[in-house]
Scaffold this motif. Sequence first.
Motif, PDB file in Angstrom:
ATOM      1  N   ARG A   1       0.838  -1.195   0.000  1.00 57.41           N
ATOM      2  CA  ARG A   1       0.000   0.000   0.000  1.00 57.41           C
ATOM      3  C   ARG A   1       0.875   1.247   0.000  1.00 57.41           C
ATOM      4  NH1 ARG A   1      -2.915   2.106   5.197  1.00 57.41           N
ATOM      5  NH2 ARG A   1      -2.143   4.030   4.264  1.00 57.41           N
ATOM      6  N   SER A   2       0.255   2.386  -0.249  1.00 54.25           N
ATOM      7  CA  SER A   2       1.000   3.643  -0.220  1.00 54.25           C
ATOM      8  C   SER A   2       1.419   3.947   1.207  1.00 54.25           C
ATOM      9  CB  SER A   2       0.140   4.779  -0.770  1.00 54.25           C
ATOM     10  OG  SER A   2      -1.044   4.930  -0.003  1.00 54.25           O
ATOM     11  N   GLU A   3       2.318   4.900   1.370  1.00 58.06           N
ATOM     12  CA  GLU A   3       2.887   5.171   2.683  1.00 58.06           C
ATOM     13  C   GLU A   3       1.828   5.563   3.701  1.00 58.06           C
ATOM     14  OE1 GLU A   3       5.724   8.284   2.259  1.00 58.06           O
ATOM     15  OE2 GLU A   3       4.254   9.780   1.682  1.00 58.06           O
ATOM     16  N   LEU A   4       2.112   5.271   4.939  1.00 54.04           N
ATOM     17  CA  LEU A   4       1.201   5.539   6.050  1.00 54.04           C
ATOM     18  C   LEU A   4       1.661   6.769   6.804  1.00 54.04           C
ATOM     19  CD1 LEU A   4      -1.144   4.455   7.957  1.00 54.04           C
ATOM     20  CD2 LEU A   4       0.731   3.444   9.300  1.00 54.04           C
ATOM     21  N   GLY A   5       0.753   7.710   7.006  1.00 59.09           N
ATOM     22  CA  GLY A   5       1.058   8.877   7.821  1.00 59.09           C
ATOM     23  C   GLY A   5       1.074   8.509   9.294  1.00 59.09           C
ATOM     24  N   CYS A   6       2.082   8.941  10.022  1.00 56.73           N
ATOM     25  CA  CYS A   6       2.235   8.607  11.444  1.00 56.73           C
ATOM     26  C   CYS A   6       2.449   9.856  12.279  1.00 56.73           C
ATOM     27  CB  CYS A   6       3.431   7.679  11.646  1.00 56.73           C
ATOM     28  SG  CYS A   6       3.259   6.041  10.907  1.00 56.73           S
ATOM     29  N   LEU A   7       1.808   9.879  13.447  1.00 54.85           N
ATOM     30  CA  LEU A   7       2.048  10.921  14.429  1.00 54.85           C
ATOM     31  C   LEU A   7       2.579  10.280  15.694  1.00 54.85           C
ATOM     32  CD1 LEU A   7      -0.450  12.007  12.571  1.00 54.85           C
ATOM     33  CD2 LEU A   7      -0.608  13.753  14.329  1.00 54.85           C
ATOM     34  N   ILE A   8       3.550  10.928  16.311  1.00 62.66           N
ATOM     35  CA  ILE A   8       4.074  10.452  17.580  1.00 62.66           C
ATOM     36  C   ILE A   8       3.124  10.885  18.680  1.00 62.66           C
ATOM     37  CG2 ILE A   8       6.017  10.441  19.169  1.00 62.66           C
ATOM     38  CD1 ILE A   8       6.627   9.305  16.355  1.00 62.66           C
ATOM     39  N   GLN A   9       2.589   9.916  19.428  1.00 58.79           N
ATOM     40  CA  GLN A   9       1.745  10.275  20.558  1.00 58.79           C
ATOM     41  C   GLN A   9       2.618  10.606  21.754  1.00 58.79           C
ATOM     42  OE1 GLN A   9      -1.279   7.487  21.784  1.00 58.79           O
ATOM     43  NE2 GLN A   9      -1.867   8.735  23.544  1.00 58.79           N
ATOM     44  N   VAL A  10       2.445  11.808  22.265  1.00 59.57           N
ATOM     45  CA  VAL A  10       3.232  12.285  23.394  1.00 59.57           C
ATOM     46  C   VAL A  10       2.423  12.086  24.673  1.00 59.57           C
ATOM     47  CG1 VAL A  10       4.465  14.237  24.394  1.00 59.57           C
ATOM     48  CG2 VAL A  10       4.284  14.021  21.896  1.00 59.57           C
ATOM     49  N   GLY A  11       2.981  11.330  25.604  1.00 57.57           N
ATOM     50  CA  GLY A  11       2.335  11.136  26.896  1.00 57.57           C
ATOM     51  C   GLY A  11       2.773  12.224  27.858  1.00 57.57           C
ATOM     52  N   LEU A  12       2.004  13.277  27.945  1.00 61.19           N
ATOM     53  CA  LEU A  12       2.404  14.416  28.779  1.00 61.19           C
ATOM     54  C   LEU A  12       2.407  14.076  30.268  1.00 61.19           C
ATOM     55  CD1 LEU A  12       0.501  17.229  26.863  1.00 61.19           C
ATOM     56  CD2 LEU A  12       2.970  16.822  26.871  1.00 61.19           C
ATOM     57  N   GLU A  13       1.770  12.962  30.626  1.00 65.25           N
ATOM     58  CA  GLU A  13       1.760  12.531  32.018  1.00 65.25           C
ATOM     59  C   GLU A  13       2.697  11.358  32.255  1.00 65.25           C
ATOM     60  OE1 GLU A  13      -0.077  11.210  29.481  1.00 65.25           O
ATOM     61  OE2 GLU A  13      -2.052  11.019  30.391  1.00 65.25           O
ATOM     62  N   SER A  14       3.408  10.923  31.203  1.00 65.74           N
ATOM     63  CA  SER A  14       4.151   9.668  31.269  1.00 65.74           C
ATOM     64  C   SER A  14       5.339   9.693  32.226  1.00 65.74           C
ATOM     65  CB  SER A  14       4.640   9.278  29.880  1.00 65.74           C
ATOM     66  OG  SER A  14       5.512  10.260  29.360  1.00 65.74           O
TER      67      SER A  14
ATOM     68  N   MET B   1       0.901  14.072  18.412  1.00 64.85           N
ATOM     69  CA  MET B   1      -0.458  14.061  18.967  1.00 64.85           C
ATOM     70  C   MET B   1      -0.387  13.973  20.477  1.00 64.85           C
ATOM     71  SD  MET B   1      -2.931  11.879  20.475  1.00 64.85           S
ATOM     72  CE  MET B   1      -3.448  10.278  19.878  1.00 64.85           C
ATOM     73  N   ALA B   2      -1.368  14.549  21.162  1.00 64.22           N
ATOM     74  CA  ALA B   2      -1.470  14.383  22.612  1.00 64.22           C
ATOM     75  C   ALA B   2      -2.908  14.604  23.053  1.00 64.22           C
ATOM     76  CB  ALA B   2      -0.539  15.333  23.362  1.00 64.22           C
ATOM     77  N   VAL B   3      -3.190  14.065  24.220  1.00 67.02           N
ATOM     78  CA  VAL B   3      -4.463  14.282  24.914  1.00 67.02           C
ATOM     79  C   VAL B   3      -4.148  15.067  26.184  1.00 67.02           C
ATOM     80  CG1 VAL B   3      -6.409  13.153  26.060  1.00 67.02           C
ATOM     81  CG2 VAL B   3      -5.399  12.122  24.011  1.00 67.02           C
ATOM     82  N   ALA B   4      -4.975  16.027  26.521  1.00 75.01           N
ATOM     83  CA  ALA B   4      -4.780  16.758  27.773  1.00 75.01           C
ATOM     84  C   ALA B   4      -4.810  15.755  28.924  1.00 75.01           C
ATOM     85  CB  ALA B   4      -5.865  17.805  27.951  1.00 75.01           C
ATOM     86  N   PRO B   5      -3.757  15.687  29.730  1.00 78.96           N
ATOM     87  CA  PRO B   5      -3.649  14.630  30.743  1.00 78.96           C
ATOM     88  C   PRO B   5      -4.598  14.814  31.914  1.00 78.96           C
ATOM     89  CG  PRO B   5      -1.790  16.129  30.896  1.00 78.96           C
ATOM     90  CD  PRO B   5      -2.560  16.538  29.672  1.00 78.96           C
ATOM     91  N   LEU B   6      -4.940  13.658  32.507  1.00 76.48           N
ATOM     92  CA  LEU B   6      -5.820  13.652  33.674  1.00 76.48           C
ATOM     93  C   LEU B   6      -5.036  13.597  34.970  1.00 76.48           C
ATOM     94  CD1 LEU B   6      -8.495  11.091  32.396  1.00 76.48           C
ATOM     95  CD2 LEU B   6      -8.621  13.595  32.373  1.00 76.48           C
ATOM     96  N   VAL B   7      -3.744  13.277  34.872  1.00 73.85           N
ATOM     97  CA  VAL B   7      -2.877  13.223  36.054  1.00 73.85           C
ATOM     98  C   VAL B   7      -1.589  13.968  35.740  1.00 73.85           C
ATOM     99  CG1 VAL B   7      -3.823  11.018  36.827  1.00 73.85           C
ATOM    100  CG2 VAL B   7      -1.805  11.034  35.352  1.00 73.85           C
ATOM    101  N   GLY B   8      -0.796  14.199  36.780  1.00 79.33           N
ATOM    102  CA  GLY B   8       0.491  14.853  36.568  1.00 79.33           C
ATOM    103  C   GLY B   8       0.399  16.372  36.625  1.00 79.33           C
TER     104      GLY B   8
END
Length: 245
Positions: free
Chosen positions: A127-140, A175-182
């Motif tokens: 298949r054609s190339e896949l677009g990827c985003l790095i998910q950043v764990g802001l609470e990690s 990419m990121a989600v607003a964290p629930l902890v940290g």
Amino acid sequence: MTNLTSAERLAELRANLTSVEARIDAACAAVGRPRDEVTLVVVTKTYPASDTRLLAELGVRDVAENRDQDAAPKAAECRDLSLEWHFVGQLQTNKVRSVLRYADRVHSVDRLRLVSALSAEVVKSGRSELGCLIQVGLESETPEGEHRGGAAPSEVGALADAVAAAPGLRLDGVMAVAPLVGPFAGDPRRAFGRLAEIASRVREAHPAATMVSAGMSGDLEEAIAAGATHVRVGTAVLGARQALR
């Protein structure tokens, strides 16, 4: 929602979309950003393919899912539609082959093993190339968040380099989600500001990686103020989320 006719549901979705678009317009205007810098991605998880069809009728072109077991049959049912499919959930390596049958982008790349699995399957499938985003764990980097999805900020650079070098993969951004902890819990403005700093560093090394996927129904304004290029909105468009099966 289940008791609505198709025409009634279409009218409901149209009204909700109009409201969300107005919020995006206002958020862009408030920080002097052109409206066309922000793409609305409608998160259709738990909702039927019939809703996806109605959204397409209303002009939506970007839809997101987070569970392959729900997304795969839905995407197959909607294969005749001109849609960009975004996979935004945690992705296990044993689901990679299935996800690659429909996903145009994966927003949740968070470990080297997943990079390798995605690359190998893209090459194998032809298949054609896949677009990827790095998910950043802001609470990690906190004890409460270390087992949640997302790469630690300190790991993002190496992971971005790995995606950029992997055959069949295209590094699109972060990419990121607003964290629930940290330290950023309950403060999406600071959280997305931190993401913007990380995104800027990624772009320094990989100038084409311009996507910043951030913001949902409750915090899209803060995300846009911090530079989000894609906001992932579900509830504000489709209504209160149904319980997962």
